[in-house]
Scaffold this motif. Structure first.
Motif, mmCIF file in Angstrom:
data_model
loop_
_atom_site.group_PDB
_atom_site.id
_atom_site.type_symbol
_atom_site.label_atom_id
_atom_site.label_comp_id
_atom_site.label_asym_id
_atom_site.label_seq_id
_atom_site.Cartn_x
_atom_site.Cartn_y
_atom_site.Cartn_z
ATOM 1 N N GLY A 91 -11.649 56.230 49.867
ATOM 2 C CA GLY A 91 -12.983 55.705 50.170
ATOM 3 C C GLY A 91 -13.795 55.423 48.919
ATOM 4 N N GLU A 92 -13.688 56.306 47.931
ATOM 5 C CA GLU A 92 -14.394 56.090 46.666
ATOM 6 C C GLU A 92 -13.823 54.881 45.929
ATOM 7 N N LEU A 93 -12.505 54.687 46.021
ATOM 8 C CA LEU A 93 -11.889 53.521 45.377
ATOM 9 C C LEU A 93 -12.305 52.225 46.064
ATOM 10 N N ILE A 94 -12.416 52.251 47.387
ATOM 11 C CA ILE A 94 -12.918 51.071 48.105
ATOM 12 C C ILE A 94 -14.337 50.753 47.644
ATOM 13 N N ALA A 95 -15.165 51.774 47.473
ATOM 14 C CA ALA A 95 -16.543 51.552 47.016
ATOM 15 C C ALA A 95 -16.560 50.890 45.633
ATOM 16 N N VAL A 96 -15.670 51.310 44.737
ATOM 17 C CA VAL A 96 -15.576 50.684 43.408
ATOM 18 C C VAL A 96 -15.159 49.222 43.558
ATOM 19 N N LEU A 97 -14.134 48.964 44.370
ATOM 20 C CA LEU A 97 -13.666 47.586 44.571
ATOM 21 C C LEU A 97 -14.729 46.718 45.233
ATOM 22 N N ASN A 98 -15.533 47.302 46.131
ATOM 23 C CA ASN A 98 -16.599 46.546 46.795
ATOM 24 C C ASN A 98 -17.638 46.023 45.803
ATOM 25 N N GLU A 99 -17.725 46.618 44.634
ATOM 26 C CA GLU A 99 -18.684 46.198 43.603
ATOM 27 C C GLU A 99 -18.125 45.112 42.683
ATOM 28 N N THR A 100 -16.872 44.729 42.885
ATOM 29 C CA THR A 100 -16.246 43.724 42.028
ATOM 30 C C THR A 100 -16.946 42.376 42.196
ATOM 31 N N PRO A 101 -17.269 41.701 41.111
ATOM 32 C CA PRO A 101 -17.890 40.378 41.218
ATOM 33 C C PRO A 101 -16.934 39.396 41.900
ATOM 34 N N ASP A 102 -17.460 38.516 42.721
ATOM 35 C CA ASP A 102 -16.626 37.593 43.474
ATOM 36 C C ASP A 102 -15.939 36.542 42.609
ATOM 37 N N ASP A 103 -16.311 36.421 41.327
ATOM 38 C CA ASP A 103 -15.574 35.483 40.481
ATOM 39 C C ASP A 103 -14.230 36.064 40.034
ATOM 40 N N ALA A 104 -13.974 37.338 40.307
ATOM 41 C CA ALA A 104 -12.671 37.945 40.029
ATOM 42 C C ALA A 104 -11.794 37.753 41.264
ATOM 43 N N GLN A 105 -10.739 36.979 41.117
ATOM 44 C CA GLN A 105 -9.842 36.698 42.244
ATOM 45 C C GLN A 105 -8.776 37.783 42.396
ATOM 46 N N ASN A 106 -8.240 38.263 41.272
ATOM 47 C CA ASN A 106 -7.134 39.222 41.278
ATOM 48 C C ASN A 106 -7.501 40.419 40.419
ATOM 49 N N GLU A 151 -8.610 38.298 52.558
ATOM 50 C CA GLU A 151 -9.514 37.154 52.486
ATOM 51 C C GLU A 151 -10.945 37.635 52.616
ATOM 52 N N GLY A 152 -11.833 36.956 51.920
ATOM 53 C CA GLY A 152 -13.246 37.297 51.973
ATOM 54 C C GLY A 152 -13.747 37.770 50.622
ATOM 55 N N SER A 153 -14.970 38.258 50.620
ATOM 56 C CA SER A 153 -15.579 38.755 49.392
ATOM 57 C C SER A 153 -15.118 40.190 49.147
ATOM 58 N N TRP A 154 -15.308 40.662 47.930
ATOM 59 C CA TRP A 154 -14.965 42.048 47.621
ATOM 60 C C TRP A 154 -15.798 43.016 48.449
ATOM 61 N N LYS A 155 -17.017 42.621 48.773
ATOM 62 C CA LYS A 155 -17.872 43.477 49.607
ATOM 63 C C LYS A 155 -17.303 43.657 51.012
ATOM 64 N N SER A 156 -16.450 42.713 51.449
ATOM 65 C CA SER A 156 -15.886 42.787 52.803
ATOM 66 C C SER A 156 -14.597 43.603 52.880
ATOM 67 N N LEU A 157 -14.085 44.063 51.737
ATOM 68 C CA LEU A 157 -12.851 44.848 51.737
ATOM 69 C C LEU A 157 -13.092 46.184 52.425
ATOM 70 N N GLU A 158 -12.265 46.475 53.418
ATOM 71 C CA GLU A 158 -12.380 47.736 54.138
ATOM 72 C C GLU A 158 -11.009 48.082 54.729
ATOM 73 N N PRO A 159 -10.863 49.284 55.276
ATOM 74 C CA PRO A 159 -9.562 49.683 55.826
ATOM 75 C C PRO A 159 -9.000 48.652 56.812
ATOM 76 N N GLY A 160 -7.700 48.389 56.659
ATOM 77 C CA GLY A 160 -6.984 47.510 57.568
ATOM 78 C C GLY A 160 -7.153 46.029 57.342
ATOM 79 N N THR A 161 -7.899 45.616 56.302
ATOM 80 C CA THR A 161 -8.183 44.188 56.103
ATOM 81 C C THR A 161 -7.201 43.488 55.168
ATOM 82 N N ALA A 162 -6.255 44.226 54.597
ATOM 83 C CA ALA A 162 -5.342 43.640 53.612
ATOM 84 C C ALA A 162 -3.907 43.608 54.151
ATOM 85 N N THR A 163 -3.097 42.798 53.478
ATOM 86 C CA THR A 163 -1.669 42.721 53.755
ATOM 87 C C THR A 163 -0.919 43.239 52.536
#
Length: 172
Positions: A91-106, A151-163
């Motif tokens: 959960g703490e790692l998701i919070a860090v990733l949620n702060e990633t600027p959207d100009d970072a793709q990878n 898919e989506g913004s870094w702010k939208s990353l949450e459990p179950g949203t990735a492949t």
């Protein structure tokens, strides 16, 4: 850059650490860890993912892992040493990733278990091929990495949203 384009996250566990008489945060890599970090770097470079940003724990073993791995990359991405990644929960790692600027793709995240493995399992709502089976069977040993996309913004990353797209671990 459009937030509709798939984003990729590479979750990378530090290589095998030594156990000298130092604090956990200051533990260096073992000889095998130094070799595995370079091999993992070559395997990561072989994925041809153009990493825009590396978020690295501040521990000695993660910094050393990244220093050895990134030498194998065709270009060095911007690197941020992030204290919150050390001993972080999924959960703490998701919070860090949620702060990633959207100009970072990878983004490549270099951290520790059990947080890195837990994050891979929590984010992966689906998987390609046998990647999830291999991750479940092997766990997340030192110097392993997983590649996920969403898919989506870094702010939208949450459990179950990735492949889960790929998983690699060094041979034992």
């Amino acid at each position: 850059m459009s937030v509709a384009e798939p984003r990729r996250i590479v979750l990378f566990r530090h290589a095998k650490a030594d156990w000298p008489q130092v604090t956990d945060h200051e533990r260096p890599l073992a000889e095998r860890g130094r070799m595995d970090a370079a091999v993992a770097g070559r395997k990561l470079a072989d994925t041809h993912i153009p990493v825009d940003l590396a978020l690295c724990s501040t521990s000695a073993r993660t910094r050393e892992t990244w220093k050895l791995a990134v030498q194998e990359f065709p270009h060095r991405p911007k690197t941020v040493y992030e204290e919150r990644v050390y001993e972080a929960s999924p959960g703490e790692l998701i919070a860090v990733l949620n702060e990633t600027p959207d100009d970072a793709q990878n983004v490549l995240l270099i951290g520790h278990n059990p947080g890195i493995q837990g994050l891979a399992e929590i984010l992966a709502g689906s998987a390609e091929g046998d990647a999830l089976e291999r991750l479940s069977r092997r766990g997340f040993p030192a110097a392993a990495f997983a590649v996920l996309s969403f898919e989506g913004s870094w702010k939208s990353l949450e459990p179950g949203t990735a492949t889960l797209r790929d998983y690699w671990a060094p041979s034992e």
